[in-house]
Design an enzyme around this catalytic site. Structure first.
Site, PDB file in Angstrom:
ATOM      1  N   LYS A 221      -4.773 -29.120   8.638  1.00 51.05           N
ATOM      2  CA  LYS A 221      -4.520 -28.789   7.230  1.00 51.05           C
ATOM      3  C   LYS A 221      -3.411 -27.757   7.077  1.00 51.05           C
ATOM      4  O   LYS A 221      -3.099 -27.006   8.003  1.00 51.05           O
ATOM      5  CB  LYS A 221      -5.820 -28.354   6.567  1.00 51.05           C
ATOM      6  CG  LYS A 221      -6.736 -29.573   6.406  1.00 51.05           C
ATOM      7  CD  LYS A 221      -7.725 -29.487   5.316  1.00 51.05           C
ATOM      8  CE  LYS A 221      -8.416 -30.847   5.157  1.00 51.05           C
ATOM      9  NZ  LYS A 221      -9.810 -30.710   4.734  1.00 51.05           N
ATOM     10  N   ARG A 256     -15.027 -32.062  11.430  1.00 49.87           N
ATOM     11  CA  ARG A 256     -14.340 -33.323  11.092  1.00 49.87           C
ATOM     12  C   ARG A 256     -12.909 -33.192  11.594  1.00 49.87           C
ATOM     13  O   ARG A 256     -12.156 -32.366  11.085  1.00 49.87           O
ATOM     14  CB  ARG A 256     -14.397 -33.521   9.577  1.00 49.87           C
ATOM     15  CG  ARG A 256     -13.748 -34.805   9.081  1.00 49.87           C
ATOM     16  CD  ARG A 256     -13.830 -34.887   7.554  1.00 49.87           C
ATOM     17  NE  ARG A 256     -13.225 -36.110   7.060  1.00 49.87           N
ATOM     18  CZ  ARG A 256     -11.924 -36.256   6.822  1.00 49.87           C
ATOM     19  NH1 ARG A 256     -11.088 -35.262   7.019  1.00 49.87           N
ATOM     20  NH2 ARG A 256     -11.455 -37.399   6.389  1.00 49.87           N
TER      21      ARG A 256
HETATM   22  N1  HH2 Z   1     -10.746 -33.509   4.125  1.00 53.18           N
HETATM   23  C1  HH2 Z   1     -10.055 -34.642   3.852  1.00 53.18           C
HETATM   24  C2  HH2 Z   1     -10.741 -35.827   3.539  1.00 53.18           C
HETATM   25  N2  HH2 Z   1     -12.087 -35.863   3.496  1.00 53.18           N
HETATM   26  N3  HH2 Z   1     -14.169 -34.782   3.777  1.00 53.18           N
HETATM   27  C3  HH2 Z   1     -14.872 -33.669   4.052  1.00 53.18           C
HETATM   28  N4  HH2 Z   1     -16.223 -33.693   4.045  1.00 53.18           N
HETATM   29  N5  HH2 Z   1     -14.255 -32.472   4.354  1.00 53.18           N
HETATM   30  C4  HH2 Z   1     -12.898 -32.367   4.394  1.00 53.18           C
HETATM   31  O1  HH2 Z   1     -12.388 -31.247   4.645  1.00 53.18           O
HETATM   32  C5  HH2 Z   1     -12.115 -33.531   4.094  1.00 53.18           C
HETATM   33  C6  HH2 Z   1     -12.801 -34.745   3.791  1.00 53.18           C
HETATM   34  C7  HH2 Z   1      -8.561 -34.639   3.944  1.00 53.18           C
HETATM   35  O2  HH2 Z   1      -8.110 -34.898   5.257  1.00 53.18           O
HETATM   36  P1  HH2 Z   1      -7.589 -36.314   5.793  1.00 53.18           P
HETATM   37  O3  HH2 Z   1      -8.654 -37.366   5.648  1.00 53.18           O
HETATM   38  O4  HH2 Z   1      -7.069 -36.170   7.155  1.00 53.18           O
HETATM   39  O5  HH2 Z   1      -6.330 -36.640   4.895  1.00 53.18           O
HETATM   40  P2  HH2 Z   1      -6.096 -37.604   3.658  1.00 53.18           P
HETATM   41  O6  HH2 Z   1      -7.017 -37.179   2.568  1.00 53.18           O
HETATM   42  O7  HH2 Z   1      -4.636 -37.398   3.308  1.00 53.18           O
HETATM   43  O8  HH2 Z   1      -6.392 -39.018   4.106  1.00 53.18           O
END
Ligand code: HH2
Length: 282
Positions: A221, A256
């Protein structure tokens, strides 16, 4: 502590790793890498081989400013992957806030609903209440992905996040959902400043007082980019592992992550230390 999910009762006496599978063209750190079902499934298999305990499959990026994805598109992205992933022998989570996607995923047999909206969308909490055993992760988000970083939270975020998650969990409990199905998450990066994200890490203990297992989502992040100067998200492996380890040391039960192999190695070091701490107390 355990996390009860549809098919698995996950033992949280050791930290668990949730591997991220973004079936999206535009996720902030790996957009387009696993955008078709075949690539996503290979990625699922890779993450399990690397030591992931849970797969978290999502079809919509929620990075700051991201546009919502139409329901049909999200279903077309995730359903083929969910179907196959469910046969891999590990708990499968769907990362969605849309009740329609949740319903179809639960009908397929998905184990966990991971919702950045903490089941605030109409019908989402009812779905969980009607299901006999699915697990759920309730995350705190300030505003929505389109607007969250334009005007982040103000004041001391820790009590605000704690109050919000307490209410969301109480609402579910009042609907008859057992406590051991619920995991909470501060929502790192979702409408918070860099300092606020680190306050949520430093004072995670205050959040744990709610009595639920904690999930920490620091992986790659931008706050990690801010404090390290690593601008390319996919290159934030070391900062991500450091943050995951700190979250675990501060009591998180699930991390995660994108970089499963490296996180597994770091947690082995943590586990080795923990084993000695436990022995010392005997
Ligand atoms: N962060 C993201 C998505 N889902 N779910 C939970 N429970 N906690 C988090 O911190 C969280 C989440 C964002 O990260 P990522 O899936 O890598 O990116 P994107 O939303 O651009 O697909």
């Amino acid at each position: 502590m355990f996390w009860q999910t549809s098919r698995f009762r996950i033992d949280l006496s050791r930290p668990r790793i949730m591997g991220i599978v973004n079936v999206t063209p535009d996720s902030f750190s790996d957009g387009g890498r696993h955008a078709n079902a075949h690539a996503a499934l290979l990625h699922c298999e890779r993450l399990l081989k690397d030591g992931a305990h849970i797969l978290d499959i999502g079809g919509e990026s929620t990075r700051p400013g991201s546009p919502p994805v139409p329901l049909e598109d999200e279903l077309a992205r995730v359903l083929p992957v969910l179907r196959e992933a469910l046969s891999l022998g590990a708990p499968v989570s769907i990362d969605t806030y849309k009740p329609e996607v949740m319903r179809v995923a639960l009908d397929l047999g998905v184990d966990i609903l991971n919702d950045i909206w903490a089941l605030r969308r109409d019908g989402a909490a009812d779905l969980v209440a009607r299901h006999p055993s699915c697990g759920v992760c309730l995350m705190h988000m300030h505003r929505d992905p389109q607007t969250m970083q334009a005007a982040p939270m103000s004041g001391d975020v820790v009590p605000q996040v704690r109050f919000f998650l307490d209410e969301a969990a109480r609402d579910l409990r009042a609907r008859g959902v057992a406590m051991d199905r619920i995991v909470l998450d501060s929502g790192i990066g979702f409408g918070k400043t860099v300092e606020q994200n680190f306050a949520l890490l430093a004072r995670q203990g205050e959040l744990l007082e709610l009595g639920y297992p904690w999930l920490a989502g620091w992986s790659r992040k931008s706050s990690l980019g801010s404090v390290t100067g690593v601008e390319v998200a996919a290159e934030r492996v070391v900062p991500s592992v450091a943050a995951a380890l700190l979250a675990v040391e501060h009591g998180a039960s699930i991390v995660r992550v994108h970089d499963v192999r490296e996180t597994v190695q770091a947690l082995r070091v943590w586990n080795a230390m923990r084993a000695q701490q436990k022995q010392g107390h005997q």
